[in-house]
Enzyme design. Structure first.
Site, mmCIF file in Angstrom:
data_model
loop_
_atom_site.group_PDB
_atom_site.id
_atom_site.type_symbol
_atom_site.label_atom_id
_atom_site.label_comp_id
_atom_site.label_asym_id
_atom_site.label_seq_id
_atom_site.Cartn_x
_atom_site.Cartn_y
_atom_site.Cartn_z
ATOM 1 N N CYS A 41 0.774 -1.191 0.153
ATOM 2 C CA CYS A 41 -0.230 0.020 -0.009
ATOM 3 C C CYS A 41 0.892 1.161 -0.022
ATOM 4 O O CYS A 41 1.870 1.224 -0.017
ATOM 5 C CB CYS A 41 -0.737 0.068 1.168
ATOM 6 S SG CYS A 41 -1.703 -1.321 1.507
ATOM 7 N N LYS A 87 2.345 -2.355 -7.973
ATOM 8 C CA LYS A 87 3.575 -2.436 -8.789
ATOM 9 C C LYS A 87 4.474 -2.962 -7.879
ATOM 10 O O LYS A 87 5.349 -3.627 -8.182
ATOM 11 C CB LYS A 87 3.893 -0.966 -9.071
ATOM 12 C CG LYS A 87 5.121 -0.840 -9.574
ATOM 13 C CD LYS A 87 5.167 -1.464 -11.048
ATOM 14 C CE LYS A 87 6.681 -1.169 -11.604
ATOM 15 N NZ LYS A 87 6.476 -1.826 -13.214
#
Ligand code: AGP
Length: 605
Positions: free
Chosen positions: A2, A600
């Site tokens: 996160c 990512k």
């Protein structure tokens, strides 16, 4: 994985927090939220899905305040929902968190029996409930935060915001990245420096176990033993953190197009003054190594798989490959003459970082090939080699993959020279070929229109098979991953010679089979495997060079690549793998830059 951010500002912080979260959205986009203190009052806004949904809410329900924290989430415990979105609040405290609290169930049971009422399924909520409980017991915010941190097991980058405290954010780092930004009368924190780049270029990276008390006047940093400490403040090159699409439709398109320049830069960075020389960090010593252990995840792992061929062929160095999440659990045999090499675009992948920490005490040297020189993996390596690809925002790795290959090829050549297995003449010839990569990659990119047409057929497929031999086998794996990453089509890759041992049962007229086969020493064998597929009506797309296409005979679909030396073929053939996935995804209308379920940087194990 996160993203968290915090600001103690001189102005309303919500717009800046939203901008910072936009820069962190590549880390996860299942939900987002912001909490602020306004006139002492703690308040928050949260929304499911992408950041734009939170922005919408805040237009209609603004969130005033000059102190605030924000979060963009990739769901671990508890699905994407407002209730599970961060910031989490309990009483007078709010928290944002990146990582996994491994003892959250025990803590939740303890807190529940003490009367806490949980409103989410997340592990994070145990953090804020603990802090709230300590506040209610009369602790100060700093004492409450410190006591909370002591109870947590697992990985976290966390920030606390307290009602009534306009000039206080407490943050901590254990197993997930966190940095502090220094402004003029303002202070910031973020999961990475990119998130803070619009506000400051003065960054302090917290070390493992550090926690910090931020006020507008600065930061008090404490180490894992609660001793006050100093960490160096560095100045980052904010230019490198530009995150715009430069006119492209997607970041992925931009990053694919950047590859010739990126590869030129990587080559230039490691080139010596003489044309056939390299300039690599001091202390890089392959001569005495008895084995090279290479560990990574995903696309980075496939780069290692290609590099294995190079290190063994040109340096005579035995290579052991491992997927990071498997590596340390197989209790690998390690020795003092081993070299360990970790490849990671983000430099924050938890599995890879954990593997690095596992080997470090037992091997001669830890080397990393990363795209973020300030990342945890880089900072914990003995030698970190940046790939200089610039920020890669698209979740599907493209320019980082080819740049990783370029740098790994450079390392393999240096190893060959150091170990005497590569003559200076052969070294110079390979280096000459490596210098030609950017031009060949540019030629491969020029096939885009044709790939766009070919991808239309693929976009209707339910499954796709990728085949390759030798170094083209990891390329097939990468092509399958790219297609899965962004088009959501199930794809598998096989060593072409393995097909007849089972997977050939999959072949029928509806199954597209993509074959990577430059005209190299394995071409004939690959083509005969391809013919086995065509004999069963498989829809073959052959990706080869002019000579290969001429010799392959009749093939349903063909894509011509430039004729390239065998050594560098994997780097050049990565381009069709990327473009096929990209255009297939466009045909299917999926979100290319932020595909579902992905992020990512996977900073949780
Ligand atoms: C590849 O397209 C994915 N983004 C993913 O497999 C990625 O390569 C993997 O998570 C490793 O990430 P890293 O290079 O940042 O360690």
């Amino acid at each position: 994985m996160c993203g968290i951010i915090g600001i103690l500002g001189k102005h309303e912080v919500s717009p800046q927090i939203l901008d910072g979260l936009k820069r962190l959205e590549y880390r996860g986009y299942d939900s987002a939220g912001i909490a602020t203190i306004n006139s002492g009052k703690l308040d928050l806004r949260r929304a499911v899905g992408k950041l734009i949904n939170l922005s919408d809410i805040m237009v209609h329900a603004p969130l005033p305040g000059r102190s605030g924290i924000g979060h963009t989430r990739w769901a671990t415990h508890g699905g994407p929902s407002v209730a599970n979105a961060h910031p989490h609040r309990a009483g007078r405290v709010a928290v944002v968190h990146n990582g996994i609290i491994e003892n959250f169930r025990a803590l939740r049971a303890e807190l529940t029996s003490a009367g806490a009422e949980f409103g989410s399924e997340t592990d994070t909520e145990t953090i804020v409930q603990l802090a709230s409980q300590y506040l209610e017991q009369g602790m100060t915010p700093v004492e409450a935060a410190r006591s909370t941190l002591k109870r947590l097991e697992g990985a976290f980058a966390v920030a606390f915001l307290f009602e009534g405290e306009e000039d206080l954010i407490i943050c901590a780092r254990r197993g997930s990245p966190l940095c502090i930004g220094h402004g003029a009368g303002e202070m910031y924190l973020g999961s990475d420096a990119m998130a803070l780049a619009e506000m400051t270029d003065r960054i302090t990276y917290l070390e493992e176990g550090d926690w910090a008390v931020l006020s507008r006047g600065g930061a008090l940093i404490f180490d894992a033993e609660d001793k006050q400490t100093n960490r160096p403040m560095t100045r980052i090159n904010v230019e490198n953190t530009r995150v715009d699409k430069s006119g492209h439709k997607h970041f992925m398109a931009k990053e694919m197009a950047e590859q010739p320049g990126v590869l030129q830069a990587a080559m230039g960075y490691y080139s010596g003054r003489e044309h056939d020389s390299l300039e690599l960090p001091q202390g890089l010593d392959f001569a005495r190594a008895d084995r090279l252990i290479m560990v990574a995840c995903g696309t980075a792992f496939y780069a290692c798989q290609v590099a294995k061929y190079w290190f063994e062929k040109y340096a005579g160095l035995p290579v052991e490959l491992d997927i990071a999440s498997e590596f340390r659990y197989r209790e690998p045999v390690l020795g003092p003459a081993n070299l360990a090499l970790f490849v990671s675009q983000s430099g924050e992948t938890a599995d890879t970082l954990a593997a690095l920490r596992h080997v470090k005490p037992h091997v001669a040297q830890v080397i990393s090939v990363v795209n973020v020189p300030t990342s945890s993996i880089a900072r914990e390596s003995d030698i970190a080699l940046p790939i200089h690809a610039g920020p890669e925002i698209g979740v599907a790795s493209t320019k980082a993959f080819t740049a990783q290959l370029q740098v790994l090829a450079i390392l393999a050549l240096r190893a060959g020279l150091q170990r005497g297995t590569l003559s200076p003449k052969a070294f110079a010839e390979r280096l000459f070929e490596l210098r030609a990569v950017p031009g060949f990659v540019a030629q491969a990119l020029d096939r885009e229109e044709e790939i766009k047409r070919l991808s239309e057929v693929l976009s209707q497929a339910r499954d796709v098979l990728f085949l390759g031999r030798g170094m083209m086998y990891p390329l097939a794996l990468e092509g399958a991953l790219k297609l899965k990453d962004i088009s959501y089509i199930h794809a598998e890759a096989y060593a072409a010679g393995e097909l007849k041992h089972g997977p050939i049962a999959l072949i029928d007229k509806d199954l597209p089979v993509i074959v990577f086969a430059p005209h190299d020493g394995l071409f004939e064998k690959t083509v005969s495997n391809m013919q086995e597929v065509m004999a069963r009506q498989g829809k073959v797309l052959l990706i080869s060079d002019a000579k290969g296409l001429a010799e392959a005979g009749e093939v349903p679909f063909r894509l011509a690549m430039p004729t390239v030396p065998d050594f560098i073929a994997p780097i050049v053939y990565a381009v069709p793998a990327q473009l096929i996935a990209y255009h297939t995804a466009l045909h299917r209308g999926t979100d290319v830059d932020q595909p579902r379920n992905l992020a990512k940087s996977v900073t949780v194990e």
